[in-house]
Design an enzyme around this catalytic site. Sequence first.
Site: not given
Ligand code: FAD
Length: 497
Positions: A16, A35, A109, A113, A244, A353, A438, A466, A476, A478
Site C-alpha cells: 500500500g 519505515e 511483506g 513472502n 511512527v 497452495e 495474511h 491491507g 493470497n 498482495f
Molecule cells: P506490509 O507489506 O506488511 O507493510 C507494512 C510496513 O509498515 C512494514 O514494512 C512494517 O515494518 C511497516 N510498519 C509497521 N508499523 C510501522 C510504524 N509504526 N512505523 C513505521 N513503519 C511501520 N501474500 C501473497 O499475496 N502471496 C504470498 O505468496 C504471500 N506469502 C506470504 C508469506 C509470508 C511468510 C508472509 C509473512 C506473508 C505472505 N503474504 C503473501 C502476505 C503479504 O506479504 C501481505 O499481505 C502484504 O505484505 C501486506 O501488505 P501491506 O501493504 O498491507 O503491509
Amino acid sequence: TDAAVIPALVIGTGYGGSVAALRLAQAGVDVHMVEMGMAWDTPGADGKIFANTTTPDQRSFWLRTKTKQPLSNFLGFPIDKAIPRYTGVLDAEEFAGITVYQGRGVGGGSLVNGGMAVTPKREYFGGVLPTVNPDEMYNTYYPRANAELGASLIRSAWFESTEAYQYARVGRKHAQRSNFPYVFVPTVYDWNYMEREAAGTVPKSALVGEILYGNNYGKKSLQKTYLAKVRATGRVTISPLHRVVSVTPASGGGYTVFIEQLNTNGDPIATKQITAAKVFFAAGSVGTSKLLVKLKATGALPNLNGEVGKGWGDNGNVMCGRANHMWDPTGKLQSSIPTLGIDNWAAGGAFAEVAPLPTGIETYASFYLSITRTPNRAQFSWNAAAGKVDLNWQTAWKEVSINAAKSIFDKINAKEGTIYRTDLFGVYKIWGDHLTYHPLGGAILNKATDNYGRLHGYPGLYVIDGSLIPGSTVVNPFVTITALAERNIEKIIATDL
Ligand code: FAD
C-alpha cells in the site's frame, strides 16, 4: 522540530505504501516514507543480504532472542534456536490467540513472502470488497497491479521436467486423483532466473530454499518494482529504522507525526517530529490498526469512528502436512516459490497452495497452506493498563478453517491410503492453527474510512494497506492490496490534491 510542512508522509513501505508513494510522486508531490524496519541493501559478513531458511541468524527475526519458525518441529524435535536480538526481517508478532507473521524493512511483506500473485476469481469479488465496483478492478486496477508487480506463470515444459517442482507435481497428481480442480498461480519470481539457477549459471535463491527470511536474487520484491520507480522519481525520501508512534492535528493545519529512530537492537535513539499536510497509514493490517486504535483511545485522534480496530481476519490460514508412500517422493530439491493451488472454494471453502518443505532431504511429505472461508473476525482494543493494543482472536476459531481444509485432505488421504503428518507443529499435532501469514482488516473500507480510504473525522488522513480489507481475499492477498491501493490513490490524487 522542523517548521516546514511536508506535503505527504507515508507510514510503512509495503504494498500500500509503495503504491501511494509512487503515484503521489508521479503527480508532482514530494513524499517522505517512514519505515521501522531496515533498508536491506547491504550484505552481511557472508556476502548475502538475507539469511537462508535452514540457517536462521540475527537477520531472520524482528527483535527475538530465539527463532519462532512457522514449522516448530521436525520428526518430533523442536527446531527453534537462539539468535541475537536484532531488527531482523520477519516479525512473528504474538497476540493472545494467534501469531501474526509480517515483513519488516523497506519493502514490507514483499521481502519475506512466497511471491504468489493471485487475483481472486471475479465471482467471489463481491464477498471480498462489497462496496468496490468489480468492473473497474478487473478492467483497470488488477491488470495495473499485476503488470507493475511483474506477475507471471511458470513455463509449462520446465514445470513438468524440473526436479525442483517434483513436490508440486505430486500435489497435482493427488488433487487430480481425488477430482479437485487445481490451478497454476502466477508469481513475482523471475522464472528465467530460476531456470538459470537450475542450470547452475547464476547464484541460487529459490533453489537453495530461500523463503521467510528474505530472498537474495530472483524474487521481484517491491525493492525491484514499485520502490525502484519510487526512487527514480527523485521526489521521495525513505527513512528506515524510523517508527511512527503518534499522529495528531497540528495547530497550524495538517498533522504532526511523532517518530522514533531505532538502533538495530530496537531501542529508540532519537525522537523526531514532522508536520505533514497528508498522512497515509500503510503500516500493514496490524501496524495501521494498532496505531489507529491507540491514537483514538489516548486522545491523539479522538474523532476516529467506532469502526477503527474492527473486522480483522486471518484469511482463514491453516497449515498441514501429509505423509506420502515411498513411491511418491516429493524431492530433496524443492523450489521455495509455490506455484500450484488446489481450488475447492466452491464446494468446501478452501484454496490450498501446494507449499515447499525445503529441508534438503527427502521427507516424503506434502505440505499445504490453506486459505479458507471463515466467519470469524476479531477486534483490536487499547489495553490502558498494559499500554498496548490487544487482539481478541481465539485459537478455537480456527476449527472452521480446519474443517474446510479437511474437505480436501481427508478425501486425498482416503484415496491415497495416506495419513496426516503429526510432527511438524509439535508432538502429535496435525494442524498449524496457531498462525497467519495474511492479516487483513482493522480499518475497513467504507466503515472506518470512506469508500476510498479517507479516515472519517480527519481530512488529510488516509488508510491505504491491507487493513482496508475485511478479513479475507479468498486467495493470497498482495495483488488485491496493491490493486485496491491503485484504485484509491487515483481517486485521491484526482480530488484531494
Ligand atoms: P506490509 O507489506 O506488511 O507493510 C507494512 C510496513 O509498515 C512494514 O514494512 C512494517 O515494518 C511497516 N510498519 C509497521 N508499523 C510501522 C510504524 N509504526 N512505523 C513505521 N513503519 C511501520 N501474500 C501473497 O499475496 N502471496 C504470498 O505468496 C504471500 N506469502 C506470504 C508469506 C509470508 C511468510 C508472509 C509473512 C506473508 C505472505 N503474504 C503473501 C502476505 C503479504 O506479504 C501481505 O499481505 C502484504 O505484505 C501486506 O501488505 P501491506 O501493504 O498491507 O503491509
